[in-house]
Design a protein around this motif. Structure first.
Motif, mmCIF file in Angstrom:
data_model
loop_
_atom_site.group_PDB
_atom_site.id
_atom_site.type_symbol
_atom_site.label_atom_id
_atom_site.label_comp_id
_atom_site.label_asym_id
_atom_site.label_seq_id
_atom_site.Cartn_x
_atom_site.Cartn_y
_atom_site.Cartn_z
ATOM 1 N N HIS A 146 1.000 -1.508 -0.001
ATOM 2 C CA HIS A 146 -0.049 -0.005 -0.026
ATOM 3 C C HIS A 146 0.786 1.298 -0.141
ATOM 4 O O HIS A 146 0.239 2.301 0.237
ATOM 5 N N LEU B 228 3.436 3.592 -1.995
ATOM 6 C CA LEU B 228 3.960 3.678 -3.355
ATOM 7 C C LEU B 228 5.868 4.067 -2.959
ATOM 8 O O LEU B 228 6.511 3.528 -3.964
ATOM 9 N N GLN C 291 7.338 0.550 -2.626
ATOM 10 C CA GLN C 291 7.357 -0.352 -4.202
ATOM 11 C C GLN C 291 8.454 0.146 -4.945
ATOM 12 O O GLN C 291 8.932 -0.540 -5.626
ATOM 13 N N LEU D 71 5.545 4.119 -11.697
ATOM 14 C CA LEU D 71 4.736 3.729 -10.418
ATOM 15 C C LEU D 71 3.607 4.561 -10.340
ATOM 16 O O LEU D 71 2.403 4.460 -10.272
ATOM 17 N N LYS D 72 4.331 5.768 -10.333
ATOM 18 C CA LYS D 72 2.925 6.895 -10.085
ATOM 19 C C LYS D 72 1.935 7.071 -11.413
ATOM 20 O O LYS D 72 0.722 6.998 -11.243
ATOM 21 N N GLU E 214 1.353 4.532 -13.360
ATOM 22 C CA GLU E 214 0.539 3.259 -13.395
ATOM 23 C C GLU E 214 -0.599 3.540 -12.374
ATOM 24 O O GLU E 214 -1.621 3.187 -12.681
ATOM 25 N N TYR E 215 -0.233 4.169 -10.967
ATOM 26 C CA TYR E 215 -1.198 4.253 -10.028
ATOM 27 C C TYR E 215 -2.332 5.250 -10.720
ATOM 28 O O TYR E 215 -3.464 4.943 -10.538
ATOM 29 N N LYS E 216 -1.996 6.079 -11.514
ATOM 30 C CA LYS E 216 -3.035 7.328 -12.179
ATOM 31 C C LYS E 216 -3.962 6.420 -12.985
ATOM 32 O O LYS E 216 -5.167 6.632 -13.086
ATOM 33 N N TRP F 208 -6.092 3.982 -11.069
ATOM 34 C CA TRP F 208 -7.401 4.799 -10.505
ATOM 35 C C TRP F 208 -8.299 5.466 -11.553
ATOM 36 O O TRP F 208 -9.424 5.596 -11.239
#
Length: 269
Positions: A94, A96, A99, A211-212, A214-216, A219
């Motif tokens: 959980h 970022l 990770q 990764l940021k 990918e998270y966006k 989401w």
């Protein structure tokens, strides 16, 4: 603490079992690094419940091989209990930042290998020099024959903590040649640490941005799915309301059609 740990382990176990049941590939789930860490973190609690070493004080009469077996079992159990610190690694699911750190270490294995190689070469270079300076060239060695730089392997520790600019102070060169060697080793350590650090930093920055994004993306996809589900629900409600209106209007027309034939003969009469 035992109650708190029991509640946490029960929750972690339930989560682990549910994720294992819902996994599409059980083999891929078992091979996952984070899943292995979760299992290693959970198992010591159940092992400590099965094998309780608190009863070891009542087994003082056991001697020989039996006693040695209990000592080994106690040591293994203590090691397993020490693995509970792996609970912290669960935050990587959980976080970022964690990770990104793991991905950076995975991508920078060559840079870490070069750093380790540079440090080993420098340690093997400066350890004999400081041993020679402190044991052979310095008058301090004659008055204190049992000082810290007694051998080249004993000087390895000094070289490592000096090159990494830690400097605990437990081993300090007293002579001028030894201090010159120490200055050279410290400057070399700073340069050696700086060479791979730039590449590792760029890898960390690139991994963080990936990764940021990918998270966006995830989401945004989840948000689009929620919006699509809400719009589908609203459209289904509109369709149901239209069907109700159509059915009501149809019933009204049917009633009007039934009343009109009876009204026409009376009017004609």
């Amino acid at each position: 603490m035992f109650v708190v740990e029991s509640i946490c382990v029960a929750w972690f176990t339930l989560e682990f079992v549910l994720r294992f049941i819902n996994a599409q590939s059980k083999l891929a789930f078992a091979r996952g690094p984070l899943n292995i860490i979760d299992a290693i973190a959970i198992l010591p609690y159940y092992v400590s419940l099965v094998v309780d070493i608190r009863d070891e004080s009542h087994e003082d009469v056991i001697m020989g091989a039996g006693r040695g077996y209990l000592d080994k079992l106690s040591l293994i159990l203590r090691l397993l209990r020490a693995l509970r610190i792996l609970y912290v690694m669960r935050l990587a699911r959980h976080s970022l930042g964690l990770q990104t750190l793991g991905l950076t270490m995975q991508r920078s294995m060559r840079e870490f290998g070069l750093l380790l190689l540079f440090v080993c070469v420098a340690v093997t270079l400066f350890s004999p020099l400081v041993h020679l300076a402190e044991s052979e060239l310095a008058p301090y060695a004659a008055t204190h024959p049992h000082h810290s730089f007694s051998s080249i392997p004993a000087s390895y520790w000094w070289a490592i903590i000096s090159m990494t600019t830690v400097g605990y102070g437990d081993m300090v060169p007293r002579s001028i040649p030894g201090q010159i060697v120490a200055l050279t080793s410290i400057l070399s350590g700073i340069l050696i640490m700086a060479f791979p650090a730039t590449s590792i930093f760029h890898t960390f920055s690139r991994s963080y941005q990936e990764l940021k994004q990918e998270y966006k993306r995830v989401w945004k996809e989840e948000r689009d799915e929620e919006i699509a589900a809400e719009s589908e629900k609203s459209w289904s409600k509109v369709d149901s309301s239209l069907d109700e209106i159509k059915s009501i209007s149809k019933n009204g027309n049917d009633r009007m059609m039934k009343t009109q034939p009876s009204a026409l003969p009376s009017a004609a009469f």
